[in-house]
Design a protein around this motif. Structure first.
Motif, PDB file in Angstrom:
ATOM      1  N   GLY A  79       4.087  -7.844  56.134  1.00 57.07           N
ATOM      2  CA  GLY A  79       5.470  -7.997  56.887  1.00 57.07           C
ATOM      3  C   GLY A  79       5.517  -9.274  57.652  1.00 57.07           C
ATOM      4  O   GLY A  79       6.640  -9.449  58.472  1.00 57.07           O
ATOM      5  N   ARG A  80       4.469 -10.086  57.405  1.00 55.93           N
ATOM      6  CA  ARG A  80       4.594 -11.550  58.228  1.00 55.93           C
ATOM      7  C   ARG A  80       5.484 -12.391  57.604  1.00 55.93           C
ATOM      8  O   ARG A  80       5.866 -13.344  58.121  1.00 55.93           O
ATOM      9  CB  ARG A  80       2.995 -11.914  58.555  1.00 55.93           C
ATOM     10  N   VAL A  81       5.554 -12.421  56.169  1.00 55.73           N
ATOM     11  CA  VAL A  81       6.051 -13.352  55.373  1.00 55.73           C
ATOM     12  C   VAL A  81       7.249 -12.838  54.407  1.00 55.73           C
ATOM     13  O   VAL A  81       7.141 -12.075  53.663  1.00 55.73           O
ATOM     14  CB  VAL A  81       5.096 -14.065  54.479  1.00 55.73           C
ATOM     15  N   LEU A  82       8.379 -13.675  54.552  1.00 53.71           N
ATOM     16  CA  LEU A  82       9.628 -13.242  53.891  1.00 53.71           C
ATOM     17  C   LEU A  82       9.719 -14.369  52.580  1.00 53.71           C
ATOM     18  O   LEU A  82       9.624 -15.399  52.962  1.00 53.71           O
ATOM     19  CB  LEU A  82      10.960 -13.247  54.563  1.00 53.71           C
ATOM     20  N   HIS A  83       9.776 -13.866  51.502  1.00 58.71           N
ATOM     21  CA  HIS A  83       9.998 -14.726  50.459  1.00 58.71           C
ATOM     22  C   HIS A  83      11.315 -14.545  49.886  1.00 58.71           C
ATOM     23  O   HIS A  83      11.758 -13.393  49.722  1.00 58.71           O
ATOM     24  CB  HIS A  83       9.054 -14.364  49.304  1.00 58.71           C
ATOM     25  N   ALA A  84      11.989 -15.470  49.379  1.00 58.06           N
ATOM     26  CA  ALA A  84      13.472 -15.403  48.783  1.00 58.06           C
ATOM     27  C   ALA A  84      13.480 -16.307  47.434  1.00 58.06           C
ATOM     28  O   ALA A  84      12.918 -17.403  47.330  1.00 58.06           O
ATOM     29  CB  ALA A  84      14.429 -15.910  49.804  1.00 58.06           C
ATOM     30  N   TRP A  85      13.848 -15.547  46.295  1.00 57.16           N
ATOM     31  CA  TRP A  85      14.168 -16.332  45.178  1.00 57.16           C
ATOM     32  C   TRP A  85      15.685 -16.271  44.759  1.00 57.16           C
ATOM     33  O   TRP A  85      16.232 -15.469  45.035  1.00 57.16           O
ATOM     34  CB  TRP A  85      13.204 -15.693  43.984  1.00 57.16           C
ATOM     35  N   TRP A  86      15.996 -17.347  43.782  1.00 56.60           N
ATOM     36  CA  TRP A  86      17.328 -17.328  43.525  1.00 56.60           C
ATOM     37  C   TRP A  86      17.259 -17.504  41.789  1.00 56.60           C
ATOM     38  O   TRP A  86      16.226 -17.647  41.512  1.00 56.60           O
ATOM     39  CB  TRP A  86      18.153 -18.585  43.839  1.00 56.60           C
ATOM     40  N   PRO A  87      18.208 -17.144  41.042  1.00 57.70           N
ATOM     41  CA  PRO A  87      18.246 -17.090  39.664  1.00 57.70           C
ATOM     42  C   PRO A  87      17.642 -18.484  39.206  1.00 57.70           C
ATOM     43  O   PRO A  87      17.032 -18.605  37.753  1.00 57.70           O
ATOM     44  CB  PRO A  87      19.546 -16.737  39.390  1.00 57.70           C
ATOM     45  N   ASP A  88      18.059 -19.415  39.652  1.00 55.12           N
ATOM     46  CA  ASP A  88      17.403 -20.697  39.164  1.00 55.12           C
ATOM     47  C   ASP A  88      15.960 -21.113  39.356  1.00 55.12           C
ATOM     48  O   ASP A  88      15.549 -22.118  38.700  1.00 55.12           O
ATOM     49  CB  ASP A  88      18.474 -21.994  39.656  1.00 55.12           C
ATOM     50  N   GLY A  89      15.175 -20.212  39.881  1.00 53.78           N
ATOM     51  CA  GLY A  89      13.759 -20.113  40.039  1.00 53.78           C
ATOM     52  C   GLY A  89      13.528 -20.778  41.444  1.00 53.78           C
ATOM     53  O   GLY A  89      12.238 -20.713  41.643  1.00 53.78           O
ATOM     54  N   GLU A  90      14.316 -21.135  42.158  1.00 54.16           N
ATOM     55  CA  GLU A  90      13.898 -21.781  43.636  1.00 54.16           C
ATOM     56  C   GLU A  90      13.407 -20.627  44.237  1.00 54.16           C
ATOM     57  O   GLU A  90      13.764 -19.490  44.303  1.00 54.16           O
ATOM     58  CB  GLU A  90      15.214 -22.489  44.150  1.00 54.16           C
ATOM     59  N   HIS A  91      12.196 -20.916  45.096  1.00 53.14           N
ATOM     60  CA  HIS A  91      11.537 -19.872  46.090  1.00 53.14           C
ATOM     61  C   HIS A  91      11.356 -20.576  47.114  1.00 53.14           C
ATOM     62  O   HIS A  91      11.072 -21.699  47.285  1.00 53.14           O
ATOM     63  CB  HIS A  91      10.065 -19.443  45.331  1.00 53.14           C
ATOM     64  N   ARG A  92      11.537 -19.714  48.388  1.00 53.98           N
ATOM     65  CA  ARG A  92      11.589 -20.446  49.741  1.00 53.98           C
ATOM     66  C   ARG A  92      10.584 -19.220  50.294  1.00 53.98           C
ATOM     67  O   ARG A  92      10.798 -18.047  50.301  1.00 53.98           O
ATOM     68  CB  ARG A  92      12.814 -20.347  50.425  1.00 53.98           C
ATOM     69  N   VAL A  93       9.848 -19.700  51.358  1.00 52.79           N
ATOM     70  CA  VAL A  93       9.000 -18.951  52.296  1.00 52.79           C
ATOM     71  C   VAL A  93       9.333 -18.998  53.586  1.00 52.79           C
ATOM     72  O   VAL A  93       9.498 -20.213  54.125  1.00 52.79           O
ATOM     73  CB  VAL A  93       7.606 -19.460  52.066  1.00 52.79           C
ATOM     74  N   TYR A  94       9.698 -17.871  54.358  1.00 56.93           N
ATOM     75  CA  TYR A  94      10.068 -17.918  55.670  1.00 56.93           C
ATOM     76  C   TYR A  94       8.725 -16.965  56.328  1.00 56.93           C
ATOM     77  O   TYR A  94       8.665 -15.859  56.148  1.00 56.93           O
ATOM     78  CB  TYR A  94      11.373 -17.289  56.085  1.00 56.93           C
ATOM     79  N   ARG A  95       8.530 -17.696  57.374  1.00 59.22           N
ATOM     80  CA  ARG A  95       7.534 -17.143  58.287  1.00 59.22           C
ATOM     81  C   ARG A  95       7.726 -16.349  59.456  1.00 59.22           C
ATOM     82  O   ARG A  95       7.627 -16.818  60.581  1.00 59.22           O
ATOM     83  CB  ARG A  95       5.988 -18.041  58.397  1.00 59.22           C
ATOM     84  N   VAL A  96       8.529 -15.599  59.289  1.00 60.24           N
ATOM     85  CA  VAL A  96       9.355 -14.788  60.315  1.00 60.24           C
ATOM     86  C   VAL A  96       8.578 -14.254  61.371  1.00 60.24           C
ATOM     87  O   VAL A  96       9.214 -14.164  62.677  1.00 60.24           O
ATOM     88  CB  VAL A  96      10.215 -13.679  59.739  1.00 60.24           C
TER      89      VAL A  96
END
Length: 132
Positions: A79-96
């Protein structure tokens, strides 16, 4: 993780395929918006295991040629890290957990693809899991 938004040929129905390509995750959330309609939620399953596919049928009536706007996000099992992806393949990481200033909301995640999209103006529609 990946999200694919599919409108079968000859249909206005919108289906969403959520696939876990990595480690087990929890708190999987998705959103899809098109034609003034939106469905979003934390998925009905508390976790998704590696290789697990979740197929959802939405009540979105896709009548235009517009491409749907969508994303998928999840937390690692700690529960420490949020990952997000979009259909174009981009991936971002948020260390919430360690960096509260990195918290993001649905509007921010959707705005990555459609900056002018105002989700408060969208008609919310339901979805259901498809068991095939």
């Amino acid at each position: 993780m990946s999200i694919d938004v599919i409108t079968p040929l000859g249909s206005n129905e919108v289906r969403v395929h959520l696939m876990n390509h990595g480690h087990a995750v929890r708190g999987v959330e998705f959103a899809v918006a098109v034609d003034g309609q939106m469905t979003f939620s934390v998925t009905p399953r508390p976790t998704l295991q590696p290789g697990e596919l979740l197929i959802l049928r939405t009540a979105i009536n896709h009548v235009s040629r517009a491409d749907p706007v969508s994303y998928i996000s999840c937390y690692d099992l700690t529960g420490r890290v949020l990952h997000a992806w979009w259909p174009d393949g981009e991936h971002r990481v948020y260390r919430v957990k360690d960096h509260p200033e990195e918290r993001v909301n649905r509007s921010q995640l959707m705005a990555r693809l459609a900056p002018a999209l105002d989700i408060s103006q969208m008609q919310l529609v339901p979805y259901e899991e498809v068991r095939e």
